[in-house]
Design a protein around this motif. Structure first.
Motif, PDB file in Angstrom:
ATOM      1  N   ALA A   1       3.151  -3.240  21.268  1.00  0.00           N
ATOM      2  CA  ALA A   1       3.348  -1.784  21.276  1.00  0.00           C
ATOM      3  C   ALA A   1       4.696  -1.411  20.678  1.00  0.00           C
ATOM      4  N   GLY A   2       5.727  -2.212  20.971  1.00  0.00           N
ATOM      5  CA  GLY A   2       7.062  -1.940  20.405  1.00  0.00           C
ATOM      6  C   GLY A   2       7.068  -2.078  18.906  1.00  0.00           C
ATOM      7  N   GLN A   3       6.385  -3.096  18.402  1.00  0.00           N
ATOM      8  CA  GLN A   3       6.310  -3.268  16.941  1.00  0.00           C
ATOM      9  C   GLN A   3       5.577  -2.115  16.278  1.00  0.00           C
ATOM     10  N   LEU A   4       4.535  -1.617  16.972  1.00  0.00           N
ATOM     11  CA  LEU A   4       3.816  -0.453  16.437  1.00  0.00           C
ATOM     12  C   LEU A   4       4.735   0.755  16.363  1.00  0.00           C
ATOM     13  N   GLY A   5       5.493   0.980  17.460  1.00  0.00           N
ATOM     14  CA  GLY A   5       6.432   2.110  17.447  1.00  0.00           C
ATOM     15  C   GLY A   5       7.466   1.979  16.354  1.00  0.00           C
ATOM     16  N   GLN A   6       7.973   0.757  16.164  1.00  0.00           N
ATOM     17  CA  GLN A   6       8.966   0.517  15.113  1.00  0.00           C
ATOM     18  C   GLN A   6       8.363   0.778  13.739  1.00  0.00           C
ATOM     19  N   ALA A   7       7.176   0.226  13.506  1.00  0.00           N
ATOM     20  CA  ALA A   7       6.543   0.407  12.202  1.00  0.00           C
ATOM     21  C   ALA A   7       6.238   1.881  11.937  1.00  0.00           C
ATOM     22  N   ALA A   8       5.753   2.574  12.981  1.00  0.00           N
ATOM     23  CA  ALA A   8       5.441   3.997  12.807  1.00  0.00           C
ATOM     24  C   ALA A   8       6.685   4.797  12.460  1.00  0.00           C
ATOM     25  N   LEU A   9       7.813   4.479  13.128  1.00  0.00           N
ATOM     26  CA  LEU A   9       9.052   5.200  12.836  1.00  0.00           C
ATOM     27  C   LEU A   9       9.540   4.923  11.409  1.00  0.00           C
ATOM     28  N   TYR A  10       9.407   3.648  10.999  1.00  0.00           N
ATOM     29  CA  TYR A  10       9.857   3.339   9.639  1.00  0.00           C
ATOM     30  C   TYR A  10       8.993   4.045   8.592  1.00  0.00           C
ATOM     31  N   VAL A  11       7.683   4.098   8.847  1.00  0.00           N
ATOM     32  CA  VAL A  11       6.812   4.841   7.929  1.00  0.00           C
ATOM     33  C   VAL A  11       7.186   6.323   7.942  1.00  0.00           C
ATOM     34  N   ALA A  12       7.484   6.868   9.148  1.00  0.00           N
ATOM     35  CA  ALA A  12       7.890   8.280   9.247  1.00  0.00           C
ATOM     36  C   ALA A  12       9.215   8.518   8.530  1.00  0.00           C
ATOM     37  N   ILE A  13      10.169   7.575   8.716  1.00  0.00           N
ATOM     38  CA  ILE A  13      11.463   7.711   8.026  1.00  0.00           C
ATOM     39  C   ILE A  13      11.260   7.690   6.514  1.00  0.00           C
ATOM     40  N   PHE A  14      10.411   6.768   6.058  1.00  0.00           N
ATOM     41  CA  PHE A  14      10.158   6.684   4.621  1.00  0.00           C
ATOM     42  C   PHE A  14       9.485   7.958   4.109  1.00  0.00           C
TER      43      PHE A  14
ATOM     44  N   LEU B   1       0.829  -1.203   0.000  1.00  0.00           N
ATOM     45  CA  LEU B   1       0.000   0.000   0.000  1.00  0.00           C
ATOM     46  C   LEU B   1       0.870   1.263   0.000  1.00  0.00           C
ATOM     47  N   VAL B   2       1.983   1.204   0.725  1.00  0.00           N
ATOM     48  CA  VAL B   2       2.894   2.358   0.756  1.00  0.00           C
ATOM     49  C   VAL B   2       3.426   2.649  -0.649  1.00  0.00           C
ATOM     50  N   LEU B   3       3.815   1.597  -1.376  1.00  0.00           N
ATOM     51  CA  LEU B   3       4.325   1.792  -2.733  1.00  0.00           C
ATOM     52  C   LEU B   3       3.264   2.415  -3.633  1.00  0.00           C
ATOM     53  N   MET B   4       2.026   1.995  -3.462  1.00  0.00           N
ATOM     54  CA  MET B   4       0.958   2.583  -4.273  1.00  0.00           C
ATOM     55  C   MET B   4       0.816   4.069  -3.986  1.00  0.00           C
ATOM     56  N   VAL B   5       0.906   4.435  -2.692  1.00  0.00           N
ATOM     57  CA  VAL B   5       0.818   5.848  -2.334  1.00  0.00           C
ATOM     58  C   VAL B   5       2.007   6.616  -2.915  1.00  0.00           C
ATOM     59  N   VAL B   6       3.204   5.985  -2.875  1.00  0.00           N
ATOM     60  CA  VAL B   6       4.401   6.654  -3.420  1.00  0.00           C
ATOM     61  C   VAL B   6       4.218   6.958  -4.901  1.00  0.00           C
ATOM     62  N   LEU B   7       3.651   6.014  -5.647  1.00  0.00           N
ATOM     63  CA  LEU B   7       3.408   6.262  -7.067  1.00  0.00           C
ATOM     64  C   LEU B   7       2.473   7.448  -7.266  1.00  0.00           C
ATOM     65  N   LEU B   8       1.479   7.574  -6.376  1.00  0.00           N
ATOM     66  CA  LEU B   8       0.569   8.713  -6.464  1.00  0.00           C
ATOM     67  C   LEU B   8       1.293  10.023  -6.177  1.00  0.00           C
ATOM     68  N   VAL B   9       2.424   9.955  -5.428  1.00  0.00           N
ATOM     69  CA  VAL B   9       3.213  11.149  -5.136  1.00  0.00           C
ATOM     70  C   VAL B   9       4.192  11.448  -6.277  1.00  0.00           C
ATOM     71  N   VAL B  10       4.849  10.395  -6.780  1.00  0.00           N
ATOM     72  CA  VAL B  10       5.945  10.585  -7.734  1.00  0.00           C
ATOM     73  C   VAL B  10       5.448  11.060  -9.095  1.00  0.00           C
ATOM     74  N   LEU B  11       4.370  10.484  -9.581  1.00  0.00           N
ATOM     75  CA  LEU B  11       3.922  10.833 -10.931  1.00  0.00           C
ATOM     76  C   LEU B  11       3.573  12.318 -11.068  1.00  0.00           C
ATOM     77  N   PRO B  12       2.745  12.898 -10.167  1.00  0.00           N
ATOM     78  CA  PRO B  12       2.494  14.343 -10.277  1.00  0.00           C
ATOM     79  C   PRO B  12       3.755  15.169 -10.038  1.00  0.00           C
ATOM     80  N   ALA B  13       4.636  14.690  -9.131  1.00  0.00           N
ATOM     81  CA  ALA B  13       5.870  15.428  -8.858  1.00  0.00           C
ATOM     82  C   ALA B  13       6.741  15.509 -10.109  1.00  0.00           C
TER      83      ALA B  13
ATOM     84  N   VAL C   1       1.935   9.003   6.545  1.00  0.00           N
ATOM     85  CA  VAL C   1       2.263   8.750   7.953  1.00  0.00           C
ATOM     86  C   VAL C   1       1.001   8.432   8.756  1.00  0.00           C
ATOM     87  N   LEU C   2      -0.026   9.250   8.573  1.00  0.00           N
ATOM     88  CA  LEU C   2      -1.266   9.027   9.326  1.00  0.00           C
ATOM     89  C   LEU C   2      -1.902   7.695   8.959  1.00  0.00           C
ATOM     90  N   TRP C   3      -1.846   7.386   7.675  1.00  0.00           N
ATOM     91  CA  TRP C   3      -2.406   6.095   7.265  1.00  0.00           C
ATOM     92  C   TRP C   3      -1.629   4.938   7.893  1.00  0.00           C
TER      93      TRP C   3
END
Length: 581
Positions: free
Chosen positions: A266-279, A155-167, A248-250
């Motif tokens: 909870a730790g996995q959630l924090g890790q996943a959230a940080l990785y999404v934020a980093i991305f 799903l993240v990759l799909m969102v990225v494509l929606l960002v990259v093409l207009p950019a 990020v919110l998604w």
């Protein structure tokens, strides 16, 4: 960049290490939450927290060290590559023929050397490094998400494509506007360079306000173009920020749903959230870097245009060397035809044939536009002559060799020139004279100045020969500048001396002194130097071995002064006009 492969590789190593250290933060945070905060005894919990915080601090130290090393290496590369680029462009421009400057303004060249290379420096020394670092972090975060949550990664990759093409669509517009913006800035620089080099004329015509208004219009054009570029880039930035916030919110929403369903800790959630934020942060930075790259791309195109321009005049691949000689050079012009590139329909020389014997002094006379200066420029091969009918090929020979077969360095090294408008560089009088032969001793400089009747006034300057003469020699009179130019040519001591009329713009007293210096230049090394003189005032060349009269690019008469007067032709009419006054 090729000469600095080792440094680039080392910078990339530190860049990857810094990115890896950043990617370790979520892992360390997960361990802290799930391990350090897990229910256990108080003492064990304190020890576990201490270990986890020490691990986090270790990651931070590694990140700081690797980032500092990367920043230093990349900054060094940016400065070094920019300096090399400026040197390459400048050296390339110096090798261009005068035809290049007929269509390119000096101010525009200076703008490309300064403003455009600065933009390239920003990219190489900063933006490119940030882009690579965030690309590594973004790919790393995406890889971890693919490993831990394949569905989320898809799903993240799909969102990225929606960002990259207009950019990408926005980016093309930003690039075009960036190029246009740099062109408008160059226009302003060209106007400023032209006017600043003619300040006395501008002020004498009280044109300060007009020139300020012209510059204002040019800078306003640059401003309006920059506004359009900034508007397009701001839309690009806004789109990327909004899209990343949604990403990020998604990601957080998906994570909270997984925790509630018992699929994540909870730790996995924090890790996943940080990785999404980093991305998301990496994508945002890449969007900014993309804008910088697009702007620098416009500047790079302009620099590459300069580097790609090829001078029509160049040394041959296997040049013939001029033989060493202790006499003046022999020169032959054979059926020469020439049109300036900027005036292709108007012939500057037509069927021009002239021979100069070694050691001879020949004067070229005629009205302005007759082609006298063109002879000088072709002889120094600033331009090449026109291609003519193969049955009667035109050429210019020095010592029997076509000058197109000679290396430019070899040809011009045998020629000394005193132009009508003396060129003085922003340095000392000694350095200006020594420009003719950089390895000359101080005694040789003084001897050349004496021969050019410049020694007395140079000694009277505040620091003598070491006095700074100002830009274009503004601290000297016209006659003094001419005598320094003559001394420069005499110090070079060439076997061929070209003297453009150096006294036409001087007062009577200065003309007398400069003419004495010119006579000295023509008399010195008699027989060892061939001299070609352009003369507007016929009185200055009455003693020449031969006088060549030109009209409309052709030779109409030649001979000695007395013989030409007796013919009662063009020369006699010119002499009657001048000597009658």
């Amino acid at each position: 960049m090729r000469p600095y492969r080792a440094r680039i590789a080392l910078a990339l190593v530190f860049l990857v290490l810094a990115a890896v250290a950043t990617l370790l933060f979520p892992v360390a945070l997960r361990s802290l939450i799930d391990g350090g905060l897990a229910p256990s005894g108080r003492g064990a919990q304190v020890l576990a927290l201490r270990e986890h915080f020490l691990a986090l601090f270790g990651v931070a130290v590694a990140l700081g060290v690797f980032s500092a090393a990367r920043f230093y290496l990349v900054s060094w590369l940016g400065e070094r590559i920019t300096a090399d680029l400026r040197n390459a462009v400048y050296a390339h421009i110096l090798r261009q023929s005068p035809a290049f400057f007929e269509s390119t303004q000096t101010g525009e060249v200076l703008s490309r050397l300064t403003t455009d290379t600065t933009l390239v420096q920003t990219v190489v020394g900063s933006s490119l490094s940030m882009g690579l670092r965030n690309a590594v972090m973004g790919l790393g975060a995406l890889a971890v998400l693919a490993w831990t949550h394949p569905y989320v990664m898809t799903l993240v990759l799909m969102v990225v494509l929606l960002v990259v093409l207009p950019a990408t669509w926005f980016g093309r517009r930003v690039r075009r506007l960036s190029r246009a913006s740099q062109d408008r800035v160059a226009d302003s620089s060209a106007i400023a360079a032209e006017v600043l080099n003619a300040i006395p004329v501008v002020q004498s015509y009280t044109a300060e306000q007009r020139e300020s208004a012209r510059f204002d219009r040019s800078t306003d054009d640059a401003f309006q173009t920059a506004v359009r570029r900034s508007r397009a880039r701001s839309m690009l930035v806004a789109f990327i920020i909004i899209a990343n916030a949604a990403l990020v919110l998604w990601g957080l929403f998906q994570g909270t749903q997984a925790v509630l369903a018992g699929k994540l800790s909870a730790g996995q959630l924090g890790q996943a959230a940080l990785y999404v934020a980093i991305f998301a942060g990496a994508v945002a930075v890449l969007g900014e870097v993309y804008g910088d790259l697009l702007r620098a791309a416009g500047a790079t195109e302009r620099l590459m245009e300069l580097l790609a321009s090829q001078s029509p005049v160049a040394s041959p691949s296997a040049p013939v060397r001029l033989p060493a000689t202790e006499r003046g050079l022999s020169i032959q012009f054979e059926n020469v035809n020439f049109h300036y590139p900027s005036r292709p329909t108007q012939a500057a020389l037509q069927d021009f044939s002239l021979e100069l014997r070694p050691g001879e002094t020949v004067a070229l006379v005629g009205a302005s536009g007759a082609g006298k200066t063109t002879v000088f420029q072709l002889l120094q091969r600033f331009y090449d002559i026109d291609a003519t009918d193969a049955l009667v090929p035109g050429c210019i020979r020095v010592e029997g060799t076509d000058i197109r077969h000679l290396a430019l360095q070899d040809l011009r090294g045998k020629i000394g020139t005193v132009p009508q408008d003396a060129v003085i560089f922003s340095s000392s009088a000694r350095d200006n004279i020594r420009y003719g032969r950089p390895d000359a001793t101080d005694d040789e400089v003084v001897a050349a100045a004496r021969d050019a009747f410049a020694h007395d006034f140079l000694q009277a300057l505040p620091q003598g020969y070491d006095t700074f003469l100002g830009e274009r020699g503004v601290r000297l009179s016209g006659g003094q500048r001419q005598r320094i130019a003559i001394a420069r040519a005499m110090l070079k001591n060439p076997p061929l001396l070209l003297l453009d009329e150096a006294t036409s713009a001087l007062d009577a007293e200065s003309e007398r002194v400069v003419q004495a210096a010119l006579d000295s230049a023509m008399r010195s090394h008699a027989g060892q130097r061939t001299t070609l003189v352009i003369a507007h005032r016929l009185a200055t060349v009455q003693n020449a071995d031969r006088i060549v009269v030109m009209e409309h690019g052709r030779i109409v008469e030649q001979g000695r002064h007395a013989d030409l007067l007796a013919r009662n032709g063009v020369y006699a009419r010119l002499a009657a006009l001048q000597f009658a006054v």
